[in-house]
Scaffold this active site. Structure first.
Site, mmCIF file in Angstrom:
data_model
loop_
_atom_site.group_PDB
_atom_site.id
_atom_site.type_symbol
_atom_site.label_atom_id
_atom_site.label_comp_id
_atom_site.label_asym_id
_atom_site.label_seq_id
_atom_site.Cartn_x
_atom_site.Cartn_y
_atom_site.Cartn_z
ATOM 1 N N GLN A 25 1.207 -1.148 0.033
ATOM 2 C CA GLN A 25 0.011 -0.031 0.324
ATOM 3 C C GLN A 25 0.890 1.096 -0.006
ATOM 4 O O GLN A 25 1.998 1.279 0.352
ATOM 5 C CB GLN A 25 -1.020 0.401 0.814
ATOM 6 C CG GLN A 25 -2.310 0.488 0.959
ATOM 7 C CD GLN A 25 -3.631 0.178 0.766
ATOM 8 O OE1 GLN A 25 -3.985 -0.868 1.338
ATOM 9 N NE2 GLN A 25 -3.757 0.328 -0.451
ATOM 10 N N THR A 60 -1.289 -3.420 6.569
ATOM 11 C CA THR A 60 -1.077 -4.399 6.272
ATOM 12 C C THR A 60 -1.788 -5.364 6.152
ATOM 13 O O THR A 60 -2.640 -5.971 6.048
ATOM 14 C CB THR A 60 -1.815 -4.951 8.149
ATOM 15 O OG1 THR A 60 -0.809 -4.611 9.262
ATOM 16 C CG2 THR A 60 -1.229 -6.497 8.419
ATOM 17 N N HIS A 61 -1.336 -4.457 4.373
ATOM 18 C CA HIS A 61 -2.610 -4.939 3.269
ATOM 19 C C HIS A 61 -1.800 -5.346 2.109
ATOM 20 O O HIS A 61 -0.811 -5.322 1.754
ATOM 21 C CB HIS A 61 -3.121 -3.655 2.363
ATOM 22 C CG HIS A 61 -3.935 -2.868 3.931
ATOM 23 N ND1 HIS A 61 -4.428 -1.390 3.346
ATOM 24 C CD2 HIS A 61 -4.537 -3.539 4.712
ATOM 25 C CE1 HIS A 61 -5.244 -1.330 4.449
ATOM 26 N NE2 HIS A 61 -5.671 -2.534 5.301
ATOM 27 N N ASN A 62 -0.865 -6.529 1.942
ATOM 28 C CA ASN A 62 0.066 -7.486 1.945
ATOM 29 C C ASN A 62 -1.056 -8.196 0.798
ATOM 30 O O ASN A 62 -2.125 -8.385 1.178
ATOM 31 C CB ASN A 62 0.872 -8.928 2.374
ATOM 32 C CG ASN A 62 1.107 -7.440 4.003
ATOM 33 O OD1 ASN A 62 0.583 -8.195 4.952
ATOM 34 N ND2 ASN A 62 2.569 -7.144 3.706
#
Lengths: 588, 243, 381
Positions: free
Chosen positions: A346, A514-516
């Site tokens: 992100q 935590t946008h993997n």
């Protein structure tokens, strides 16, 4: 020697959002389902106590609900010129743990990726020509927004999302997001009541002719009964949302939306505190026959299943595929292989504004998704013809908390300690606001996932290695966002305002997102995707891989809404197509 | 056998146990049938004993008290770091799981990393504090012929500023920099100042009072519509201290 | 001979099947699982004022269960409180209620029990204190209090309530010797819980509940007034939620017909010190779920106007605040939401104060709660 257990129809690895949705759908369809979850059982009245959940040190700083690196860590490097080293403590992103996964402690922003996202390569090529996106590994997703629309609806109604539709079957609705893709019906609950900061943001944004709207929220605006008959409460703006579990049933999570029904299904069993080590394939590698897991006492078991669904979070899904040899490792040099390909993240920056005492923001009156967003600069909502990049960002004024260990803004130039620091904290705490841009993350050949050659976990298995830096395209996009944010900051008339500018060299230490996404991408072409449009592995047809690992790119939005939709989509494919006729649903 | 155990724990007419099949059996926790529940479930936090030192030696404790009193000096806004219990907080943290680094990934090999890769040393937080405090006093004695505690406040400030990117390089060990020591000290001190008082710091909710943070309140529905109006109620702590 | 027996079995099978379905329903009505456990293998401890009884194994295991019983043995135990060998049962096994059941129903229940999986579980039942552990004394008790000839005549609802569903076992007050005393179903203390008043009393009873609301409660575990929790949650999940709509309607008709007979003796004024002290406790710990207005929501029961919080005695209230609780979860209402345990945080006085506040605010009126009661409930954990 692993102890062999009786066979099940479906073995699900992980019981977070995707695991819960798929387990419930499969059990409802009559399958015998077992879910194997590494972390502990957790539920609201027993573990999310309204008397002690508001403990910033324990949950916000010491991160008690999260995955601990001692259990599973990852290594990172920006590019191949560096040696990847372990993130000995998680920083930049914080994976979840336990029953409910990150669905327990997320903020709750719930989006639908756009029509133009699902066919991003076709769309951008059509509009700008192929040269515009050369250098980016953008690819269509293999399924369209139209196909997925009803699945978005299912997730939103399961979760009780509170918002205002902006595009109902093609007709733009006042008060909603004019840039969203068409939806069949409105959200199940109306938008939350706004606090001061996002109200001011919306007012200022409108002065610039932009189109703010309430952020679609999984913190419910009113009590609600979802389609499974499960009841949820009304959010009370406690300001202990992300990193914390909700103590009064008002944040959508597997616990509050699915588990009451799932746990009562007689054909469903959960095994918690059991870690899956591998998915075991038949000797020809074309079918999964069982999973091997280790329980809390260190005893290994082999659980056979007719099908295996990986629901362990995107990054762990990819790692399990690599450890189990499901599909072929992606090689960034040759471009061959698909597992680990198109890892994205992100791309964000933030504005912070300081006022004199005339403006009081009460930052502690907040919720994870309480706020306003504008998508005027997101995705391809604006013309990129004269710009040197593609992609965009959602602008969010969602100030989630006023918890003072983490949130104590001080004007630029203030010291970080001492008497002057203290005064700066007093001046800033109640009289500061901000907003941010959460930008798309587009894939490039050299950002990828694989297994680390040096470091291993407590069971001796190699850690996942993350090779990632922000591509030049995304940096340019983010700077353009910072430019727009400066325009907006000016209209506020603040005493002082700062807008951050993203630099190359992704730093794994400070928290970002935590946008993997990516690594087991869905698509129409088995040469560039690891799973087909139904999230079924091209290589091992009785394995489905569900999560943000399927994203071919990341948009300027939080992923969970799209993850939830894909979970329903995969569940439908399994229950209406696969179990009737097991095998590849799409010819390879 | 497991079945009997599970059932006999249910005290009918004296409990509201669910009917989970929580086999504490060898294959891990197998749960089906209902949401597990038991009375008095949960793990409430335990307030620390405010007296004594569990980790620091007396000399280390004195040094830490001096440090926190400079990072957070006493003034009209709040008592100083020492009076607020920041040193007690840090001591209790270092004596517990945080200090022992039980959640960190501590497997070798340990290699020098880039700043983007985070701390790569082999010392636990407790170890980093201990080494850093010793090195700090070595530096004070080398530069001023006195322990840190014996320096004047202005000199202490100078030393701390020197650690905070100001050019002082303490003798620590490879893989552990002066900057990392200072950041740890600052972070833990601020935690002690702003965390719930049950952990030993933030005595009397002094920091929350100072900034206007209402603490552990959970229901703001009566104020959500009151834009630009300061919240009128004082802070509350986890164990119900009300201000 | 064997072939004949086999043929007999073959022809008897449909009749047997029909009988076991009917018997299974009797087990639902009687809520055998509630005391004997989901598998009926017993081992559940019942806390009595006289000590502890542990429920026996009633699966058809030959060594540790009822495998050697005949239908006549079962009938005698169920309806007269005498087990094979002349062993006198304690009325924790509600034979005074089951005595109202017709023999045909008891036989059907026995036939069903024969089909239950036999479980080896030897239970030492009698852990009562001296002299209560002397079963022979039950002779005297039966002479004084067991009058099965006073049948539960009249409606189906009355039969169910006084018979197999044995509501009075919990909801009817007891005398010092553990026998029912009047007024029936007007509320009772039982092993640390207070089973509320089911009569038509406007303060403590079900006057404000509609019949449909009562049916909904029994069928799903919740209605707009309340969620079943504690022992009632188990009764709903194992028994009432599985009854036919007709039987639920009959029960509700009978209950709603009960004249007011409860009451709590009145409350305390708003200015009362406990009430005032409870205001802040409520705001900090309770309002985020139950609302500042006490009205609750679709997920949390109301406290305002809720007879449950106005009972004569506050054992249940103290217990759920100290220990937490979990609501019933049924097909019709699956949420199973719960209250967290707050006993670690609130001392006895704080609990007593907030309960007194709740019981006397928003139009509620009920006796103050003493810290001593809270202490006793806490100690009983």
């Amino acid at each position: 020697m692993a102890k062999l257990l009786p066979r099940r129809d479906a073995v699900i690895i992980g019981l977070g959002w995707t695991g819960s949705i798929i387990a419930q759908q499969l059990a409802q369809a009559g399958l015998n389902v077992v879910a194997i979850e590494r972390g502990p059982w957790r539920d609201t009245p027993t573990d999310f106590n309204i008397g002690y959940m508001q403990d910033e040190l324990r949950y916000g700083i010491r991160k008690e609900l999260f995955l601990q690196p001692a259990v599973e860590a990852m290594t990172m490097r920006n590019d191949a010129s560096q040696t990847a080293l372990p993130m000995r403590d998680y920083g930049s992103f914080l994976p979840g743990n336990g029953v409910g996964g990150a669905g327990v402690h997320w903020n709750g922003h719930t989006w639908r990726f756009w029509d133009s996202d699902f066919s991003i390569r076709s769309h951008l090529t059509r509009r700008y020509g192929a040269k515009k996106i050369a250098g980016l590994q953008l690819q269509d997703w293999g399924a369209t927004y139209a196909e997925l629309e009803h699945c978005f609806d299912r997730f939103e109604y399961l979760a009780g999302i509170s918002g205002k539709a902006g595009n109902l079957r093609g007709r733009i609705q006042p008060g909603g997001n004019p840039f969203e893709s068409p939806r069949a019906r409105d959200y199940p609950n109306p938008p939350m009541k706004m606090s001061y900061a996002p109200t001011l943001f919306a007012q200022k944004a409108r002065e610039l002719g932009w189109h703010p709207f309430p952020t679609p929220s999984a913190n419910l605006s009113r009590s609600y009964v979802n389609p499974l008959g499960v009841r949820m409460g009304q959010c009370t703006y406690c300001g202990f949302c992300e990193r914390f579990a909700c103590a009064n049933y008002s944040k959508a999570s597997p616990q509050t939306c699915v588990l009451p029904v799932l746990m009562r299904q007689p054909n469903f069993e959960l095994r918690s505190e059991c870690e899956v080590l591998t998915v075991n394939l038949t000797p020809d590698g074309k079918a999964a026959k069982s999973v091997t897991y280790i329980d809390a006492k260190g005893v290994e078991y082999e659980q056979p299943g007719d099908m295996v669904v990986l629901c362990a979070y995107g990054l762990m899904n990819v790692r399990l595929m690599l450890l189990s040899k499901i599909g072929r490792q992606y090689d960034p040099v040759s471009g061959k292989g698909t597992v680990g390909r198109n890892y994205c993240y992100q791309t964000s920056s933030a504005a912070r504004l300081f006022f004199d005492s005339g403006k009081t923001f009460n930052p502690f009156i907040a919720a994870g998704s309480l706020g306003q967003t504008l998508d005027d600069f997101n995705g391809d909502a604006f013309d990129h013809s004269a710009l040197g990049f593609v992609g965009g960002a959602g602008f969010n004024c969602v100030l989630t908390n006023g918890r003072p260990i983490g949130y104590r803004p001080t004007a630029p130039g203030s010291p970080r300690w001492g008497a002057k620091w203290k005064q700066a904290v007093v001046d800033g705490y109640q009289h500061s606001t901000g907003f941010s841009s959460q930008g798309s993350s587009y894939p490039v050949r050299q950002n990828y996932l694989d297994l680390d050659p040096t470091y291993s976990d407590r069971h001796g298995r190699p850690l996942l290695r993350v090779t990632f830096d922000f591509p030049d395209n995304d940096i340019a996009m983010s700077h353009h966002m910072s430019d727009q944010m400066e325009k907006l900051a000016k209209v506020y008339g603040a005493k002082v305002a700062t807008v951050s500018r993203l630099k190359k060299g992704w730093d794994s230490v400070p928290y970002q997102s935590t946008h993997n996404t990516g690594g087991a991408v869905m698509g129409a072409d088995p040469k560039t995707s690891a799973v087909n449009k139904y999230l079924q592995s091209w290589d091992v047809p009785n394995v489905f891989v569900v999560g943000a690992s399927a994203f071919a790119h990341n948009a300027g939005m939080n992923p969970t809404g799209t993850v939830g939709a894909l979970a329903f989509w995969a569940a439908e494919a399994i229950t209406t197509k696969y179990i009737k006729s097991p095998g590849a649903l799409v010819p390879a | 056998m497991a079945e009997q155990r599970a059932i006999s724990r249910r005290w009918l007419l004296a409990s509201a146990a669910a009917l989970p099949v929580l086999a504490g059996a060898a294959d891990g926790r197998s749960i089906s049938g209902n949401l597990p529940w038991s009375p008095y479930a949960g793990e409430p936090p335990r307030p620390v004993n405010p007296l004594g030192w569990y980790f620091f030696t007396a000399a280390e404790a004195a040094t830490v008290e001096a440090i926190v009193d400079r990072l957070i000096p006493a003034d009209h806004l709040s008592p100083g770091g020492k009076a607020c219990g920041c040193a007690v907080f840090i001591d209790r943290q270092l004596a517990g799981t945080f200090g022992r680094g039980v959640n960190l990934y501590t497997r070798p090999p340990f290699a020098a990393g880039l700043s983007t890769q985070g701390y790569q040393g082999d010392l636990t937080p407790a170890g980093r504090w201990r080494m850093g405090l010793a090195a700090l006093n070595d530096h004070a004695r080398a530069s001023y012929k006195k322990d840190f505690t014996a320096l004047a406040a202005a000199q202490q400030d100078m030393v701390l500023a020197g650690l905070d990117g100001g050019g002082i390089a303490l003798k620590l060990k490879p893989g552990y920099s002066t900057k990392e020591f200072f950041e740890l000290v600052l972070q833990n001190t601020m935690e002690g100042f702003f965390a719930d008082p049950l952990y030993g710091g933030n005595r009397g909710m002094a920091s929350w009072r100072m900034i206007g943070f209402p603490g552990t309140r959970y229901d703001y529905r009566d104020h959500i519509d009151r834009h630009n109006v300061p919240y009128p109620r004082g802070p509350v702590s986890l164990y119900g201290m009300e201000g | 001979m064997r072939r004949l027996a086999f043929l007999a079995l073959l022809f008897a099978a449909p009749a047997l099947a029909a009988n076991t379905d009917a018997g299974k329903y009797q087990a639902v009505l009687g809520d055998c699982a509630g005391c004997h456990g989901k598998t009926l293998a017993g081992g559940v401890a019942l806390q009595m004022p006289f000590g502890t009884l542990v429920t026996p194994n009633i699966t058809p295991d030959r060594d540790t269960g009822t495998g050697n019983w005949s239908a006549a043995d079962f009938r005698k135990a169920m309806k007269t409180g005498v087990a094979p060998g002349g062993k006198l049962l304690y009325p924790a096994m509600p034979y005074p209620a089951y005595a109202h059941m017709p023999d045909g129903d008891v036989d059907a229940l026995f036939a069903y029990l024969r089909t239950v999986r036999p479980v080896k579980n030897a239970v030492r039942v009698n852990r009562l204190r001296f002299p209560f552990n002397i079963r022979f004394l039950m002779r005297g008790w039966n002479l004084l209090f067991f009058h099965p000839e006073n049948g539960a005549g009249g409606s189906r609802g009355r039969y169910l309530v006084e018979g197999p569903a044995h509501c009075g076992t919990c909801h009817t007050p007891k005398n010092l010797l553990g026998a029912d005393k009047a007024p029936a179903l007007s509320g009772a203390v039982l092993a640390g819980w207070y089973a509320p008043d089911l009569t038509g009393d406007r303060v403590t009873g079900l006057a404000s509940w509609s019949k449909a609301g009562l049916v909904e409660y029994l069928k799903t575990g919740r209605n707009s007034h309340s969620i079943a929790s504690g022992p009632m949650a188990e009764a709903v999940e194992n028994s009432t939620a599985l009854m036919t709509d007709g039987d639920l309607d009959a029960i509700a008709t009978y209950i709603k017909g009960l004249p007011a007979a409860g009451g709590n003796g009145g409350g305390v004024p708003r200015g009362d010190m406990q009430v005032q002290a409870g205001v802040a406790v409520y705001r900090l710990n309770c309002s985020a779920c139950h609302g500042a207005d006490g009205k609750g929501s679709a997920i949390f029961p109301p406290l305002a106007g809720n007879p449950n919080v106005r009972q004569a005695s506050a054992e249940t209230l103290a217990r759920v605040v100290l220990a937490g609780t979990r609501g019933a979860a049924t097909k019709g209402a699956p949420t199973g939401q719960g209250m967290p345990s707050l006993g670690w945080k609130l001392d006895d006085a704080a609990v007593a104060n907030v309960l007194t506040y709740i019981r006397n605010n928003w139009g509620n009126s009920a006796p103050a709660v003493e810290a001593g009661l809270v202490e006793r409930v806490r100690a009983a954990k």
